[in-house]
Design a protein around this motif. Structure first.
Motif, mmCIF file in Angstrom:
data_model
loop_
_atom_site.group_PDB
_atom_site.id
_atom_site.type_symbol
_atom_site.label_atom_id
_atom_site.label_comp_id
_atom_site.label_asym_id
_atom_site.label_seq_id
_atom_site.Cartn_x
_atom_site.Cartn_y
_atom_site.Cartn_z
ATOM 1 N N TYR A 19 36.925 -13.969 4.760
ATOM 2 C CA TYR A 19 36.676 -13.846 3.330
ATOM 3 C C TYR A 19 35.643 -12.743 3.152
ATOM 4 O O TYR A 19 34.603 -12.795 3.790
ATOM 5 N N PRO A 20 35.895 -11.779 2.292
ATOM 6 C CA PRO A 20 37.114 -11.578 1.514
ATOM 7 C C PRO A 20 38.327 -11.270 2.399
ATOM 8 O O PRO A 20 38.176 -10.730 3.497
ATOM 9 N N THR A 21 39.510 -11.613 1.887
ATOM 10 C CA THR A 21 40.738 -11.274 2.594
ATOM 11 C C THR A 21 40.970 -9.767 2.511
ATOM 12 O O THR A 21 40.480 -9.102 1.585
ATOM 13 N N VAL A 22 41.709 -9.229 3.473
ATOM 14 C CA VAL A 22 41.843 -7.774 3.600
ATOM 15 C C VAL A 22 42.301 -7.090 2.305
ATOM 16 O O VAL A 22 41.764 -6.031 1.944
ATOM 17 N N PRO A 23 43.267 -7.647 1.538
ATOM 18 C CA PRO A 23 43.667 -6.948 0.313
ATOM 19 C C PRO A 23 42.555 -6.814 -0.714
ATOM 20 O O PRO A 23 42.661 -6.003 -1.641
ATOM 21 N N TYR A 24 41.481 -7.597 -0.561
ATOM 22 C CA TYR A 24 40.377 -7.551 -1.522
ATOM 23 C C TYR A 24 39.131 -6.879 -0.959
ATOM 24 O O TYR A 24 38.043 -6.995 -1.527
ATOM 25 N N TRP A 25 39.286 -6.180 0.136
ATOM 26 C CA TRP A 25 38.167 -5.380 0.623
ATOM 27 C C TRP A 25 37.835 -4.276 -0.383
ATOM 28 O O TRP A 25 38.736 -3.636 -0.945
#
Length: 454
Positions: A19-25
């Motif tokens: 967390y954060p997950t990769v799409p939300y980096w």
């Protein structure tokens, strides 16, 4: 798990290996210099106490398995082995030059791809290359993933001699029809052979990976697979839901039609039959998707609250710093994430210029760190608390209101300044985590990003 709950909560959602997950980096605020500064900070804080972890990605496979979403390179040319091993050791040397002090390595995990694509000689070169500039922590734990079709007794013995005591074998399913669909023809005899070899050599934790929801899979297939697994009695099991995400995995997951994949009630039945059989065979549920015998270290860690989860999956203990080596590997300094380039050619180009091949990452904010603790608690212990002020954040009351629906459905229960997931709620733990995921709430994806939660 009732049909109505399945329909209500079976939505796309992250698996929360981070967390954060990769799409939300937030890649815009990340720089290579920031990564190095957090790396050094974390190393100073943790090296002399808990040590560090290494994840080493070995990407080569001789054939394509159509259920797999890992970064891999398909080839039968084994001349690629030695140049890649040399590159990984060079990357490690660059990290050691930055860290200065000799690292104490607590964990190593060899992932893939297929780590057992590599010869015993090259695996030895790799591990000796790592320890030319590092020490083993006193309580080290080394593990690797083995393909039952090509893992040799020599490889098992060599890695055991180098300190490895854990091995996991990818089983998936023993049905010939399912194996043909996923391009993974793997007789039970092959799995039995490598499992018995590992046990004879002295491995203390042998794991099998099983997947439900594969194309053409029927309940009889799950029953047969678990019955065969019972006869070998691995110490731990991963019982995963097949993640059908062909939009990010390319043609590798288009070897069968969507209608061939069990869905909804049928997939739920596969899960519940498999889980019940595992319970009957003395396996205990440990975190999400994982089961272990009471004699396994994963069970002991769960019992005493020390289970940890990161990009390598579940581990028996926590290290603050995890360095990822090899193409596409992700590193975690606790304060930031950093990912290596995804192609072997780019990876070699970076190392040719004596540069660590990081190409993107994320700097965790204070909010990220608090939510990360809650999600780790839920994924590892099925409960979390905000009684301590350092674990409280302003959106907690809003999250509590959202969780009331799950409480009404019997999936969670509130405790004093906290909550826990019930036995009925364990299959929905990803959904519970999503209630805490502020980034996901603030910007719901407008394209397909995640697999279904159930």
């Amino acid at each position: 798990m009732t049909n109505s709950l399945l329909q209500k909560y079976n939505v796309p959602g992250p698996r929360y290996t981070s967390y954060p997950t990769v799409p939300y980096w937030n890649e815009g605020d990340f720089t290579y210099e920031i990564w190095l500064s957090t790396l050094k900070k974390s190393f100073v804080e943790s090296n002399s106490t808990e040590g560090i972890s290494l994840y080493i990605h070995l990407p080569f496979c001789e054939s394509m398995c159509t259920f797999c979403g890992c970064n891999k390179r398909i080839t039968k040319n084994h001349e690629v082995e030695n140049p890649y091993i040399k590159a990984v050791v060079k990357e490690w040397d660059l990290y050691c030059d930055i860290l200065g002090e000799r690292p104490n390595i607590k964990e190593i995990h060899l992932g893939g791809g297929t780590p057992t694509f590599f010869s015993s000689e090259n695996l030895e070169i790799l591990i000796n290359g790592i320890f030319a500039k590092a020490n083993k922590a006193s309580d080290y734990e080394f593990s690797f993933e083995g393909h039952p079709n090509n893992t040799t007794r020599e490889q098992l013995q060599k890695l055991y001699d180098l300190g490895f005591r854990r091995v996991s074998f990818g089983v998936q399913d023993y049905s010939e029809k399912v194996q043909k669909a996923i391009h993974r023809i793997q007789p039970f005899l092959n799995v039995a052979k490598v499992t018995l070899w590992a046990r004879e050599i002295g491995y203390t934790s042998i794991g099998h990976d099983i997947i439900f929801g594969l194309p053409f899979q029927e309940k009889e297939d799950v029953i047969d697979t678990i019955e065969k697994t019972k006869s070998l009695q691995p110490d731990r099991l991963a019982f995963y839901s097949y993640a059908h995400v062909p939009w990010i995995k390319g043609n590798g997951q288009r070897g069968f039609n969507d209608e061939d994949i069990p869905k909804d009630d049928k997939k739920r039945e596969l899960y519940e039959i498999g889980k019940e059989l595992l319970y009957e065979n003395d396996y205990h549920e440990i975190g999400m998707d994982h089961f272990a015998l009471t004699t396994d270290s994963l069970f002991h860690s769960f019992e005493v609250g020390k289970l940890h989860r990161n990009f390598m999956g579940y581990s028996s203990s926590k290290t603050q710093l995890m360095i990822g080596l090899g193409v596409s590997s992700i590193s975690d300094s606790w304060y930031s994430f950093a990912q290596n380039v995804k192609t072997i050619e780019e990876y070699y180009q970076f190392l040719d210029t004596n540069t660590i091949p990081v190409f993107r990452g994320h700097l965790l904010t204070e909010e990220d760190l608090i939510i990360r603790r809650h999600i780790l608690n839920l994924m590892c212990q099925f409960e979390t608390s905000w009684a301590n002020p350092k674990n409280y954040f302003n959106e907690i009351p809003e999250i509590v209101i959202q969780l009331k629906e799950m409480e009404k459905d019997g999936l969670i229960e509130f405790i004093s300044n906290g909550m826990r997931v019930t036995e009925d709620g364990k299959p929905f733990v990803r959904n519970v985590c999503m209630a805490f995921d502020l980034l996901l709430k603030r910007k719901a994806p407008d394209t397909a990003l995640f697999s279904m939660t159930i």
